[in-house]
Design an enzyme around this catalytic site. Structure first.
Site, PDB file in Angstrom:
ATOM      1  N   ASN A   1      51.410  41.712  46.141  1.00 25.47           N
ATOM      2  CA  ASN A   1      50.973  40.606  46.475  1.00 25.47           C
ATOM      3  C   ASN A   1      50.797  40.037  44.819  1.00 25.47           C
ATOM      4  O   ASN A   1      49.461  39.134  44.636  1.00 25.47           O
ATOM      5  CB  ASN A   1      50.177  39.794  47.494  1.00 25.47           C
ATOM      6  CG  ASN A   1      50.156  38.643  47.661  1.00 25.47           C
ATOM      7  OD1 ASN A   1      49.359  37.688  47.652  1.00 25.47           O
ATOM      8  ND2 ASN A   1      51.295  38.094  48.700  1.00 25.47           N
TER       9      ASN A   1
ATOM     10  N   HIS B   1      50.051  38.256  41.618  1.00 24.73           N
ATOM     11  CA  HIS B   1      50.578  36.750  41.040  1.00 24.73           C
ATOM     12  C   HIS B   1      50.049  36.518  39.546  1.00 24.73           C
ATOM     13  O   HIS B   1      50.338  38.108  39.075  1.00 24.73           O
ATOM     14  CB  HIS B   1      48.907  35.790  41.610  1.00 24.73           C
ATOM     15  CG  HIS B   1      47.685  36.371  41.693  1.00 24.73           C
ATOM     16  ND1 HIS B   1      47.650  36.416  40.343  1.00 24.73           N
ATOM     17  CD2 HIS B   1      47.210  37.322  42.928  1.00 24.73           C
ATOM     18  CE1 HIS B   1      46.406  37.216  41.079  1.00 24.73           C
ATOM     19  NE2 HIS B   1      45.807  37.532  42.202  1.00 24.73           N
TER      20      HIS B   1
ATOM     21  N   HIS C   1      48.243  39.274  38.043  1.00 26.95           N
ATOM     22  CA  HIS C   1      48.407  40.710  37.631  1.00 26.95           C
ATOM     23  C   HIS C   1      49.769  40.726  36.473  1.00 26.95           C
ATOM     24  O   HIS C   1      49.902  41.075  36.031  1.00 26.95           O
ATOM     25  CB  HIS C   1      49.621  41.288  39.112  1.00 26.95           C
ATOM     26  CG  HIS C   1      48.481  40.738  40.385  1.00 26.95           C
ATOM     27  ND1 HIS C   1      48.674  40.249  40.578  1.00 26.95           N
ATOM     28  CD2 HIS C   1      47.605  42.022  40.635  1.00 26.95           C
ATOM     29  CE1 HIS C   1      47.773  40.660  41.920  1.00 26.95           C
ATOM     30  NE2 HIS C   1      47.094  42.010  41.690  1.00 26.95           N
TER      31      HIS C   1
ATOM     32  N   GLN D   1      38.569  51.184  50.773  1.00 27.17           N
ATOM     33  CA  GLN D   1      38.724  50.201  50.470  1.00 27.17           C
ATOM     34  C   GLN D   1      37.974  49.075  51.050  1.00 27.17           C
ATOM     35  O   GLN D   1      37.339  47.891  50.879  1.00 27.17           O
ATOM     36  CB  GLN D   1      38.548  49.486  48.812  1.00 27.17           C
ATOM     37  CG  GLN D   1      39.591  49.354  48.670  1.00 27.17           C
ATOM     38  CD  GLN D   1      40.264  49.153  47.863  1.00 27.17           C
ATOM     39  OE1 GLN D   1      41.152  49.855  46.895  1.00 27.17           O
ATOM     40  NE2 GLN D   1      40.303  47.565  47.246  1.00 27.17           N
TER      41      GLN D   1
ATOM     42  N   GLN E   1      33.983  45.655  40.249  1.00 29.13           N
ATOM     43  CA  GLN E   1      34.843  46.975  40.003  1.00 29.13           C
ATOM     44  C   GLN E   1      35.566  47.162  38.793  1.00 29.13           C
ATOM     45  O   GLN E   1      35.243  48.151  38.288  1.00 29.13           O
ATOM     46  CB  GLN E   1      35.934  46.180  41.304  1.00 29.13           C
ATOM     47  CG  GLN E   1      37.498  46.778  40.354  1.00 29.13           C
ATOM     48  CD  GLN E   1      38.280  46.965  40.953  1.00 29.13           C
ATOM     49  OE1 GLN E   1      39.057  46.615  42.802  1.00 29.13           O
ATOM     50  NE2 GLN E   1      39.823  46.148  40.538  1.00 29.13           N
TER      51      GLN E   1
ATOM     52  N   SER F   1      43.963  34.394  43.459  1.00 31.42           N
ATOM     53  CA  SER F   1      43.564  36.093  44.231  1.00 31.42           C
ATOM     54  C   SER F   1      44.805  36.197  45.040  1.00 31.42           C
ATOM     55  O   SER F   1      45.068  34.498  45.576  1.00 31.42           O
ATOM     56  CB  SER F   1      42.094  35.467  44.589  1.00 31.42           C
ATOM     57  OG  SER F   1      41.851  36.570  45.407  1.00 31.42           O
TER      58      SER F   1
ATOM     59  N   ARG G   1      43.572  36.220  48.067  1.00 29.53           N
ATOM     60  CA  ARG G   1      43.601  35.845  49.111  1.00 29.53           C
ATOM     61  C   ARG G   1      42.803  34.683  48.914  1.00 29.53           C
ATOM     62  O   ARG G   1      42.263  33.922  50.022  1.00 29.53           O
ATOM     63  CB  ARG G   1      41.548  36.363  49.050  1.00 29.53           C
ATOM     64  CG  ARG G   1      41.646  38.300  49.612  1.00 29.53           C
ATOM     65  CD  ARG G   1      40.525  38.512  49.759  1.00 29.53           C
ATOM     66  NE  ARG G   1      40.628  40.207  50.599  1.00 29.53           N
ATOM     67  CZ  ARG G   1      39.952  41.175  49.904  1.00 29.53           C
ATOM     68  NH1 ARG G   1      39.876  41.238  48.656  1.00 29.53           N
ATOM     69  NH2 ARG G   1      40.646  42.181  50.672  1.00 29.53           N
TER      70      ARG G   1
HETATM   71  O1  PAF Z   1      41.541  45.552  42.441  1.00 26.87           O
HETATM   72  C1  PAF Z   1      42.075  46.097  42.922  1.00 26.87           C
HETATM   73  O2  PAF Z   1      43.750  45.398  43.386  1.00 26.87           O
HETATM   74  C2  PAF Z   1      42.362  47.372  43.710  1.00 26.87           C
HETATM   75  O3  PAF Z   1      40.878  47.256  43.614  1.00 26.87           O
HETATM   76  C3  PAF Z   1      42.700  48.171  42.895  1.00 26.87           C
HETATM   77  C4  PAF Z   1      41.742  48.243  41.570  1.00 26.87           C
HETATM   78  C5  PAF Z   1      44.342  48.559  42.875  1.00 26.87           C
HETATM   79  C6  PAF Z   1      42.279  49.257  43.574  1.00 26.87           C
HETATM   80  O4  PAF Z   1      42.988  49.817  44.851  1.00 26.87           O
END
Ligand code: PAF
Length: 271
Positions: free
Chosen positions: A23, A25, A28, A52, A146, A178, A180
């Site tokens: 997804n 955006h 990324h 996760q 993270q 995001s 989301r």
């Molecule tokens: O940030 C994310 O999109 C996820 O947490 C990752 C780092 C790809 C791990 O699944």
């Protein structure tokens, strides 16, 4: 994937890696651009990692837009898109598989309300690193906790991967981009930008000399509630350790997690 990596590495080329859940955006795409600047070859992975997500979280509804994602990456000279299946990554039941966990840091802030989440992240990133064997890996700093946790895993386990964090990309009203955000209705979308306003106002207060961090956090919580959020936390922490700042702490991170309806949003800024 390994055959391709082997070919590249044996001709002396470096590999940059951008792990994603798809997804894609603008945020990324910035990560991919950064990986491109730093390495000869760029691999992007797309994998919605079941490990996760908690039981009542949005794994089933998480937006999956593989074809559009691949189209976007074509415009950015990505050398390979790695899209493993859940069976590739977890051939056995997840709760019977080995895992990697960074203690303590994984249980605070977002880890406190999402138990097991960071174990899922570090485990999958470890597996992806083992497959892709990147020289550098690029992550967005919107997911600041993270980033710090993965960096610690890389340091602790002596992984030969350079960790690169890229600044958050924002909408024109300041809302952090995001996947989301797509869950928000029109009214919530307008309310959502308040998170960034609050982060900026706390930052200004600190820059003007306030040191009563607990009071500032409390004020931030109150402001979020006032505009309709159910806040999870507002936290002022040491930007490197994510611990409560000590007198000698030089860099701070201000972090927020808050619910708007059924959507949990996170954001942070550092100073
Ligand atoms: O940030 C994310 O999109 C996820 O947490 C990752 C780092 C790809 C791990 O699944």
């Amino acid at each position: 994937m390994r055959t391709l990596i082997h070919e590249w590495k044996s001709s002396g080329q470096t590999v940059g890696f951008v792990p994603t859940m798809g997804n894609l955006h603008e945020g990324h795409l910035k990560l991919v651009e950064e990986a491109n600047k730093r390495s000869d070859r760029v691999v992007v992975s797309i994998f919605v990692n079941p490990m996760q997500f908690g039981e009542n979280e949005d794994f089933d509804n998480y937006p999956r837009t593989q074809e559009q994602d691949i189209e976007k990456l074509k415009g950015l000279s990505t050398d390979a898109v790695f899209i493993p299946s859940a069976d590739d990554i977890y051939p056995e039941q997840i709760d019977r598989s080995s895992f990697v966990e960074v203690p303590e840091l994984s249980t605070i802030l977002c880890g406190a309300s999402r138990p097991g989440h960071f174990r899922g992240v570090t485990t999958v990133v470890n597996k992806l690193f083992n497959i892709v064997q990147p020289d550098c890996a690029v992550f967005g700093l919107k997911d600041y906790q993270q980033f710090i946790i993965i960096k610690k895993m890389v340091d602790d386990l002596k992984m030969p991967v350079q960790m690169i964090g890229v600044e958050t990309v924002r909408e024109s009203d300041g809302l952090a981009k995001s996947s989301r955000n797509g869950y928000l209705n029109q009214q919530q979308r307008q309310q959502a930008a308040t998170i960034y306003e609050i982060l900026r106002s706390i930052k200004t207060e600190i820059q003007q000399g306030r040191k009563d961090y607990l009071a500032l956090e409390k004020e931030g919580l109150g402001q979020l509630e006032k505009v309709g959020f159910k806040p999870d936390y507002v936290a002022i922490r040491c930007a490197e350790s994510l611990q409560v700042p000590a007198a000698e702490t030089r860099t701070l991170a201000i972090l927020v997690a808050a619910w708007l309806g059924n959507t949990r949003l996170i954001d942070n800024i550092r100073l």
